[in-house]
Design an enzyme around this catalytic site. Structure first.
Site, PDB file in Angstrom:
ATOM      1  N   CYS A  33      -0.643  -4.549   0.174  1.00  0.00           N
ATOM      2  CA  CYS A  33      -0.667  -3.398  -0.737  1.00  0.00           C
ATOM      3  C   CYS A  33       0.516  -2.451  -0.474  1.00  0.00           C
ATOM      4  O   CYS A  33       0.579  -1.805   0.566  1.00  0.00           O
ATOM      5  CB  CYS A  33      -2.009  -2.673  -0.544  1.00  0.00           C
ATOM      6  SG  CYS A  33      -2.109  -1.051  -1.303  1.00  0.00           S
ATOM      7  N   CYS A  36      -0.379   1.204   0.022  1.00  0.00           N
ATOM      8  CA  CYS A  36      -1.031   1.354   1.339  1.00  0.00           C
ATOM      9  C   CYS A  36       0.021   1.526   2.431  1.00  0.00           C
ATOM     10  O   CYS A  36      -0.145   2.331   3.343  1.00  0.00           O
ATOM     11  CB  CYS A  36      -1.901   0.131   1.660  1.00  0.00           C
ATOM     12  SG  CYS A  36      -3.270  -0.125   0.519  1.00  0.00           S
TER      13      CYS A  36
END
Length: 108
Positions: A33, A36
């Site tokens: 991600c 993230c």
């Protein structure tokens, strides 16, 4: 992971959140991600700034699926704030350190 950020699992999540004497910020993330990875330094900086006031944790949603499923986590990064074992705040997507700090400080 920064040494002031606790890594959670499905096995220790509930106990950690329920037993915490201070508010708990949990970052739900995954290796693949991009956002993230962008938010990780912001979360680590926050953990250093609020050390002793807030317990900052991360849980990898790929390695530990039960917890995010039980909390209805649909997108990552999702950050939850828990107080007295209950979710009191939720945000999805990248946030800067100051936004995260404001989100948490109202629960101190």
């Amino acid at each position: 992971m920064a040494n002031n950020v606790l890594s959670l699992t499905d096995d220790n999540f509930k106990k950690t959140v329920q037993d915490a004497k201070s508010p708990v910020l949990v970052d739900f993330w995954a290796d693949w991600c991009g956002p993230c990875k962008m938010i990780a330094p912001e979360v680590e900086k926050l953990a250093a700034e609020l050390q002793g006031q807030v317990l900052v944790c991360k849980i990898n949603v790929d390695d530990h699926r039960e917890t995010p499923n039980s909390l209805g986590i649909m997108s990552i990064p999702t950050l939850l704030v828990f107080k007295d074992g209950r979710e009191v705040e939720r945000t999805v997507g990248f946030r800067k350190n100051d936004e995260l700090k404001k989100m948490i400080e109202k629960h101190l």
